[in-house]
Every structure is written in structure tokens, then in C-alpha cells.
Design a protein around this motif. Sequence first.
Motif, mmCIF file in Angstrom:
data_model
loop_
_atom_site.group_PDB
_atom_site.id
_atom_site.type_symbol
_atom_site.label_atom_id
_atom_site.label_comp_id
_atom_site.label_asym_id
_atom_site.label_seq_id
_atom_site.Cartn_x
_atom_site.Cartn_y
_atom_site.Cartn_z
ATOM 1 N N ILE A 71 0.849 -1.193 0.000
ATOM 2 C CA ILE A 71 0.000 0.000 0.000
ATOM 3 C C ILE A 71 0.881 1.237 0.000
ATOM 4 C CG2 ILE A 71 -0.272 0.017 2.518
ATOM 5 C CD1 ILE A 71 -3.210 1.003 1.926
ATOM 6 N N THR A 72 0.496 2.215 -0.814
ATOM 7 C CA THR A 72 1.300 3.418 -0.953
ATOM 8 C C THR A 72 0.429 4.589 -1.394
ATOM 9 O OG1 THR A 72 3.359 4.305 -1.881
ATOM 10 C CG2 THR A 72 1.963 3.016 -3.372
ATOM 11 N N GLU A 73 1.039 5.739 -1.434
ATOM 12 C CA GLU A 73 0.350 6.936 -1.902
ATOM 13 C C GLU A 73 0.397 6.978 -3.431
ATOM 14 O OE1 GLU A 73 2.084 10.245 0.381
ATOM 15 O OE2 GLU A 73 2.564 8.658 1.830
ATOM 16 N N ARG A 74 -0.713 7.363 -4.028
ATOM 17 C CA ARG A 74 -0.824 7.396 -5.494
ATOM 18 C C ARG A 74 0.301 8.236 -6.117
ATOM 19 N NH1 ARG A 74 -5.052 5.996 -8.333
ATOM 20 N NH2 ARG A 74 -6.445 6.223 -6.545
ATOM 21 N N ALA A 75 0.651 9.365 -5.522
ATOM 22 C CA ALA A 75 1.705 10.230 -6.074
ATOM 23 C C ALA A 75 3.057 9.515 -6.106
ATOM 24 C CB ALA A 75 1.808 11.521 -5.272
ATOM 25 N N CYS A 109 -6.171 11.554 3.554
ATOM 26 C CA CYS A 109 -6.774 11.346 2.231
ATOM 27 C C CYS A 109 -6.697 9.882 1.812
ATOM 28 C CB CYS A 109 -6.083 12.209 1.189
ATOM 29 S SG CYS A 109 -6.179 13.967 1.518
ATOM 30 N N PRO A 110 -7.464 8.989 2.451
ATOM 31 C CA PRO A 110 -7.368 7.571 2.096
ATOM 32 C C PRO A 110 -7.699 7.297 0.633
ATOM 33 C CG PRO A 110 -9.225 7.966 3.566
ATOM 34 C CD PRO A 110 -8.447 9.239 3.481
ATOM 35 N N GLU A 111 -8.446 8.201 -0.013
ATOM 36 C CA GLU A 111 -8.747 8.005 -1.438
ATOM 37 C C GLU A 111 -7.502 8.161 -2.301
ATOM 38 O OE1 GLU A 111 -9.461 12.331 -0.469
ATOM 39 O OE2 GLU A 111 -9.990 10.457 0.484
ATOM 40 N N ASP A 112 -6.421 8.722 -1.745
ATOM 41 C CA ASP A 112 -5.159 8.869 -2.472
ATOM 42 C C ASP A 112 -4.237 7.666 -2.305
ATOM 43 O OD1 ASP A 112 -5.936 11.354 -3.379
ATOM 44 O OD2 ASP A 112 -4.823 12.454 -1.853
ATOM 45 N N LEU A 113 -4.716 6.619 -1.645
ATOM 46 C CA LEU A 113 -3.907 5.413 -1.446
ATOM 47 C C LEU A 113 -4.241 4.369 -2.507
ATOM 48 C CD1 LEU A 113 -4.173 5.048 2.423
ATOM 49 C CD2 LEU A 113 -2.311 6.082 1.100
ATOM 50 N N VAL A 114 -3.208 3.643 -2.917
ATOM 51 C CA VAL A 114 -3.391 2.545 -3.862
ATOM 52 C C VAL A 114 -2.662 1.309 -3.338
ATOM 53 C CG1 VAL A 114 -3.714 4.005 -5.896
ATOM 54 C CG2 VAL A 114 -1.408 3.271 -5.260
ATOM 55 N N VAL A 115 -3.091 0.165 -3.836
ATOM 56 C CA VAL A 115 -2.456 -1.104 -3.501
ATOM 57 C C VAL A 115 -1.768 -1.625 -4.753
ATOM 58 C CG1 VAL A 115 -2.813 -3.467 -2.710
ATOM 59 C CG2 VAL A 115 -4.189 -1.599 -1.743
ATOM 60 N N VAL A 141 4.425 -4.991 -11.376
ATOM 61 C CA VAL A 141 3.133 -4.591 -10.801
ATOM 62 C C VAL A 141 2.048 -4.969 -11.806
ATOM 63 C CG1 VAL A 141 1.741 -2.691 -9.891
ATOM 64 C CG2 VAL A 141 4.222 -2.735 -9.496
ATOM 65 N N VAL A 142 1.290 -6.017 -11.479
ATOM 66 C CA VAL A 142 0.301 -6.545 -12.415
ATOM 67 C C VAL A 142 -1.060 -5.884 -12.269
ATOM 68 C CG1 VAL A 142 1.505 -8.751 -12.669
ATOM 69 C CG2 VAL A 142 -0.256 -8.495 -10.907
ATOM 70 N N ASP A 143 -1.271 -5.161 -11.175
ATOM 71 C CA ASP A 143 -2.518 -4.439 -10.971
ATOM 72 C C ASP A 143 -2.291 -3.346 -9.932
ATOM 73 O OD1 ASP A 143 -5.178 -3.780 -11.346
ATOM 74 O OD2 ASP A 143 -5.971 -5.420 -10.144
ATOM 75 N N VAL A 144 -3.086 -2.303 -10.025
ATOM 76 C CA VAL A 144 -3.082 -1.225 -9.042
ATOM 77 C C VAL A 144 -4.532 -1.032 -8.635
ATOM 78 C CG1 VAL A 144 -2.563 1.196 -8.572
ATOM 79 C CG2 VAL A 144 -1.069 -0.142 -10.086
ATOM 80 N N GLU A 145 -4.803 -1.277 -7.357
ATOM 81 C CA GLU A 145 -6.170 -1.209 -6.837
ATOM 82 C C GLU A 145 -6.337 0.028 -5.954
ATOM 83 O OE1 GLU A 145 -6.472 -4.803 -4.555
ATOM 84 O OE2 GLU A 145 -6.417 -6.095 -6.317
ATOM 85 N N PRO A 146 -7.489 0.661 -6.018
ATOM 86 C CA PRO A 146 -7.724 1.752 -5.065
ATOM 87 C C PRO A 146 -7.896 1.164 -3.673
ATOM 88 C CG PRO A 146 -9.699 1.310 -6.346
ATOM 89 C CD PRO A 146 -8.619 0.442 -6.913
ATOM 90 N N TRP A 147 -7.447 1.881 -2.652
ATOM 91 C CA TRP A 147 -7.635 1.426 -1.267
ATOM 92 C C TRP A 147 -8.969 1.948 -0.766
ATOM 93 C CZ3 TRP A 147 -6.758 -2.188 1.835
ATOM 94 C CH2 TRP A 147 -7.041 -2.064 3.186
ATOM 95 N N GLY A 148 -9.642 1.121 0.000
ATOM 96 C CA GLY A 148 -10.868 1.594 0.620
ATOM 97 C C GLY A 148 -12.062 0.934 0.074
#
Length: 110
Positions: free
Chosen positions: A10-14, A61-67, A103-110
Amino acid sequence: MPKLPYILHITERALWDAARGRGTYEMSTRGRTLREVGFVHFSSRAQLPRVAAFLYGSYDCPEDLVVLVVDPALLGVPVRWEAVEPDGEEFPHVYGPVPVDAVVDVEPWG
């Protein structure tokens, strides 16, 4: 040879967007780099909610997190399942930069 399960980070989208521009992801954990820690922290799908709560529970800003969903077979660097403390739960640690192609996929967190 059986296929290894995907590992998650899990990380920040930026931070992910910047890594895509460089070709490698090199953050170990929130606020710490691969260079500082020596490996990149990952988790299994089952471990991810606890890790996210620990690292980002108070994040504004949890909407800015991705997996990041990573295929270990595509890394080209060692992956070791290690306990953070003696006799503790083992987590996957990646000992080197993570190629964005792993990285085979990037999922939004939440």
C-alpha cells in the motif's frame, strides 16, 4: 514449479505515479525508502488491512492510497518471508527495487 501468490504493497498514489516515470518503485514503507531500510515491505492479501491501519489509519486522504499487486516471479530480486520480531508473523520483503513491470494491478484502497 507452483506459481507464487501475488504480494501487496500500500502506498500513496503520487509515489506510485513518480515510480512509473522512473521505471522502479523504491519506497520501503510510509516515509522510508529502500535505501534506508534495505528492503521493500509487502504483505499478503490477508495481512493488508492490518498493515494499512497501522501505516495509514490516521491518513487524511485515504482516497489517495493505492495497492500495488506484484507478481514475485517478475521481480528479478530476492523475496524473503521474514518475521518483524522473533517468532512473529512473517511478511514478504523484497530486497531491491520493484520494477514497474512486476506490478500486475493497481487497486484503489478503501
